[in-house]
Design a protein around this motif. Structure first.
Motif, mmCIF file in Angstrom:
data_model
loop_
_atom_site.group_PDB
_atom_site.id
_atom_site.type_symbol
_atom_site.label_atom_id
_atom_site.label_comp_id
_atom_site.label_asym_id
_atom_site.label_seq_id
_atom_site.Cartn_x
_atom_site.Cartn_y
_atom_site.Cartn_z
ATOM 1 N N GLY A 1 12.016 -8.704 27.437
ATOM 2 C CA GLY A 1 13.165 -7.930 27.873
ATOM 3 C C GLY A 1 14.346 -8.820 28.186
ATOM 4 N N THR A 2 15.338 -8.254 28.850
ATOM 5 C CA THR A 2 16.559 -8.982 29.217
ATOM 6 C C THR A 2 16.515 -9.343 30.695
ATOM 7 O OG1 THR A 2 17.820 -7.798 27.521
ATOM 8 C CG2 THR A 2 19.074 -8.889 29.263
ATOM 9 N N TYR A 3 16.774 -10.622 30.984
ATOM 10 C CA TYR A 3 16.714 -11.103 32.361
ATOM 11 C C TYR A 3 17.947 -11.952 32.670
ATOM 12 C CZ TYR A 3 11.837 -9.646 31.931
ATOM 13 O OH TYR A 3 10.706 -8.909 31.734
ATOM 14 N N THR A 4 18.250 -12.098 33.947
ATOM 15 C CA THR A 4 19.422 -12.876 34.358
ATOM 16 C C THR A 4 19.045 -14.262 34.856
ATOM 17 O OG1 THR A 4 19.310 -11.925 36.583
ATOM 18 C CG2 THR A 4 20.723 -10.809 34.969
ATOM 19 N N ALA A 5 17.743 -14.559 34.878
ATOM 20 C CA ALA A 5 17.290 -15.865 35.363
ATOM 21 C C ALA A 5 16.067 -16.308 34.573
ATOM 22 C CB ALA A 5 16.959 -15.795 36.853
ATOM 23 N N GLU A 6 15.742 -17.561 34.699
ATOM 24 C CA GLU A 6 14.571 -18.147 34.042
ATOM 25 C C GLU A 6 13.306 -17.380 34.431
ATOM 26 O OE1 GLU A 6 12.038 -22.308 34.414
ATOM 27 O OE2 GLU A 6 14.223 -22.368 34.599
ATOM 28 N N GLN A 7 12.413 -17.204 33.446
ATOM 29 C CA GLN A 7 11.170 -16.486 33.693
ATOM 30 C C GLN A 7 9.973 -17.427 33.568
ATOM 31 O OE1 GLN A 7 11.036 -13.022 34.618
ATOM 32 N NE2 GLN A 7 13.185 -13.631 34.894
ATOM 33 N N ASN B 1 -2.217 -24.322 28.776
ATOM 34 C CA ASN B 1 -2.971 -24.845 29.911
ATOM 35 C C ASN B 1 -2.309 -24.515 31.242
ATOM 36 O OD1 ASN B 1 -5.164 -26.267 28.570
ATOM 37 N ND2 ASN B 1 -3.584 -27.639 27.786
ATOM 38 N N ASN B 2 -0.994 -24.204 31.202
ATOM 39 C CA ASN B 2 -0.257 -23.975 32.438
ATOM 40 C C ASN B 2 0.824 -22.934 32.174
ATOM 41 O OD1 ASN B 2 0.647 -24.272 35.069
ATOM 42 N ND2 ASN B 2 0.515 -26.512 34.994
ATOM 43 N N THR B 3 1.579 -22.593 33.210
ATOM 44 C CA THR B 3 2.630 -21.592 33.060
ATOM 45 C C THR B 3 3.701 -22.059 32.081
ATOM 46 O OG1 THR B 3 3.781 -22.515 34.979
ATOM 47 C CG2 THR B 3 2.285 -20.664 35.369
ATOM 48 N N ILE B 4 4.385 -21.088 31.473
ATOM 49 C CA ILE B 4 5.434 -21.366 30.492
ATOM 50 C C ILE B 4 6.769 -20.946 31.089
ATOM 51 C CG2 ILE B 4 6.256 -20.890 28.157
ATOM 52 C CD1 ILE B 4 3.331 -19.987 27.540
ATOM 53 N N SER B 5 7.738 -21.844 31.058
ATOM 54 C CA SER B 5 9.073 -21.531 31.586
ATOM 55 C C SER B 5 9.986 -21.119 30.442
ATOM 56 C CB SER B 5 9.658 -22.748 32.310
ATOM 57 O OG SER B 5 8.887 -23.057 33.455
ATOM 58 N N ILE B 6 10.551 -19.926 30.543
ATOM 59 C CA ILE B 6 11.500 -19.420 29.555
ATOM 60 C C ILE B 6 12.877 -19.459 30.202
ATOM 61 C CG2 ILE B 6 12.117 -17.527 28.017
ATOM 62 C CD1 ILE B 6 9.409 -18.671 27.371
ATOM 63 N N ALA B 7 13.649 -20.516 29.899
ATOM 64 C CA ALA B 7 14.958 -20.703 30.540
ATOM 65 C C ALA B 7 16.104 -20.216 29.668
ATOM 66 C CB ALA B 7 15.172 -22.183 30.870
ATOM 67 N N ALA B 8 15.851 -20.023 28.381
ATOM 68 C CA ALA B 8 16.881 -19.543 27.454
ATOM 69 C C ALA B 8 16.257 -18.496 26.543
ATOM 70 C CB ALA B 8 17.453 -20.701 26.640
ATOM 71 N N THR B 9 17.096 -17.736 25.885
ATOM 72 C CA THR B 9 16.602 -16.687 24.992
ATOM 73 C C THR B 9 15.625 -17.266 23.975
ATOM 74 O OG1 THR B 9 18.604 -15.355 25.253
ATOM 75 C CG2 THR B 9 17.289 -15.007 23.260
ATOM 76 N N ALA B 10 14.442 -16.651 23.875
ATOM 77 C CA ALA B 10 13.404 -17.174 22.980
ATOM 78 C C ALA B 10 12.365 -16.098 22.716
ATOM 79 C CB ALA B 10 12.745 -18.408 23.586
ATOM 80 N N GLY B 11 11.653 -16.292 21.629
ATOM 81 C CA GLY B 11 10.517 -15.437 21.316
ATOM 82 C C GLY B 11 9.236 -16.192 21.617
ATOM 83 N N MET C 1 0.337 -12.112 19.619
ATOM 84 C CA MET C 1 1.160 -11.474 20.650
ATOM 85 C C MET C 1 2.598 -11.953 20.480
ATOM 86 S SD MET C 1 1.507 -12.304 24.669
ATOM 87 C CE MET C 1 2.722 -13.539 24.183
ATOM 88 N N THR C 2 3.559 -11.050 20.529
ATOM 89 C CA THR C 2 4.971 -11.413 20.418
ATOM 90 C C THR C 2 5.760 -10.778 21.556
ATOM 91 O OG1 THR C 2 4.834 -11.556 18.003
ATOM 92 C CG2 THR C 2 7.027 -11.332 18.956
ATOM 93 N N LYS C 3 6.477 -11.600 22.302
ATOM 94 C CA LYS C 3 7.361 -11.129 23.366
ATOM 95 C C LYS C 3 8.725 -11.782 23.178
ATOM 96 C CE LYS C 3 4.078 -8.943 25.662
ATOM 97 N NZ LYS C 3 4.042 -7.465 25.819
ATOM 98 N N GLU C 4 9.779 -10.995 23.226
ATOM 99 C CA GLU C 4 11.130 -11.510 23.087
ATOM 100 C C GLU C 4 11.823 -11.487 24.453
ATOM 101 O OE1 GLU C 4 12.385 -12.786 20.428
ATOM 102 O OE2 GLU C 4 10.865 -12.205 18.952
ATOM 103 N N TYR C 5 12.315 -12.660 24.882
ATOM 104 C CA TYR C 5 12.999 -12.781 26.175
ATOM 105 C C TYR C 5 14.466 -13.126 25.958
ATOM 106 C CZ TYR C 5 8.197 -13.045 27.885
ATOM 107 O OH TYR C 5 6.875 -12.785 28.157
ATOM 108 N N PHE C 6 15.343 -12.347 26.557
ATOM 109 C CA PHE C 6 16.776 -12.577 26.467
ATOM 110 C C PHE C 6 17.280 -12.964 27.856
ATOM 111 C CE2 PHE C 6 15.549 -9.512 23.255
ATOM 112 C CZ PHE C 6 16.136 -10.035 22.105
ATOM 113 N N ILE C 7 17.711 -14.208 27.993
ATOM 114 C CA ILE C 7 18.172 -14.722 29.274
ATOM 115 C C ILE C 7 19.687 -14.759 29.290
ATOM 116 C CG2 ILE C 7 17.961 -16.588 30.953
ATOM 117 C CD1 ILE C 7 15.301 -15.213 30.252
ATOM 118 N N ASN C 8 20.295 -13.950 30.137
ATOM 119 C CA ASN C 8 21.759 -13.844 30.196
ATOM 120 C C ASN C 8 22.349 -14.490 31.456
ATOM 121 O OD1 ASN C 8 21.810 -12.450 27.783
ATOM 122 N ND2 ASN C 8 21.636 -10.443 28.787
ATOM 123 N N GLY C 9 21.582 -15.310 32.131
ATOM 124 C CA GLY C 9 22.057 -15.909 33.365
ATOM 125 C C GLY C 9 23.071 -17.017 33.134
#
Length: 266
Positions: free
Chosen positions: A195-201, A232-242, A258-266
């Protein structure tokens, strides 16, 4: 596209009520197969010309040529009785059951050899002629040949073709998965939905298949056993990425991607 190979004929018993398969087996080695769809057509004429033409799938004629028919074929395909010692009994009231029929073709695509599996979902076969000949001056092979009819299931599907694979083994696994021969790894799940987020996920991945390995990518490529980063560990999504992820385990079919699309607008 040019077809130049045929292999791995699979047969599985179909339960029409649930559209599930059981008792799958390899039907010898493939020699030939042909699938010829038949259609119902209804033309409509108005003002002295044809204005409409409706075409609907009716059924498909199916033929199978193989080097042998294992004992499972007598039971699953034709309803005959096979004793533990191998004795086969054919009765006048034996009734052929519906089966799924799968096979693999080899094709040349842009100069590269690829493999594709095909499954006919609901088929009823007829026993063919059994022909025998005494040995003479020349050797003549007599091989089993079957014919039957494929029809659509309750969902209106009558045939499914796999994606193109680089190896025959991958296409064979695809058929085995359809017929319930081997278990498939569960598809990985992400803790944060796309989805669309305003901060790193920060995303964690999990798989319901115990002991499975997860690999993921964020560069747009498809993960596989050979491609991607092992989770092995958590994944940081700081910019728009699939985010794409796959799970695999020895002895099981690889999971769906599995495919997830992340839109980072922060």
């Amino acid at each position: 596209m040019a077809n130049f190979g045929l292999s791995k004929p699979w047969i599985a018993k179909l339960n029409p009520a649930t559209n599930t398969y059981s008792d799958a087996f390899k039907c010898g080695k493939a020699i030939s197969t042909a699938v010829t769809p038949n259609y119902n057509e209804a033309p409509l004429y108005a003002d002295n010309q044809q204005t409409e033409n409706v075409t609907e799938f009716k059924n498909a004629n199916v033929s199978i040529g193989t080097d042998r028919l294992p004992s499972e074929a007598a039971m699953v395909m034709f309803g005959h009785t096979v004793a533990e010692n191998g004795e086969e009994s054919s009765k006048s009231k034996d009734e052929a059951g519906y089966i799924g029929y799968g096979f693999i073709t080899a094709e040349q695509l842009d100069g590269v050899k690829k493999y594709r599996a095909c499954v006919l979902l609901k088929v009823k076969m007829k026993e063919g002629e059994e022909s025998f000949e005494t040995k003479g001056d020349s050797i003549v092979f007599k091989t089993p040949s079957l014919s039957g009819t494929a029809i659509a299931n309750e969902e209106g599907e009558w045939r499914i073709k796999s994606p193109y694979y680089a190896t025959e083994a991958e296409a064979d696994q695809w058929i085995q998965k359809k017929f319930g021969v081997v278990e498939q790894c569960a598809t990985p799940e992400a803790s944060v939905d796309g989805g669309t987020y305003t901060a790193e996920q920060t995303v964690t991945l999990s798989c319901a298949t115990k002991g499975a390995t997860i690999k993921y990518t964020t560069d747009g490529t498809t993960p596989s056993e050979e491609n991607g980063t092992e989770y092995n560990n958590t994944i940081s999504i700081a910019a728009t990425a699939g985010l794409r992820a796959i799970a695999y385990k020895s002895g099981l079919v690889n999971s769906e991607v599995m495919t997830k699309e992340y839109f980072i607008n922060g």
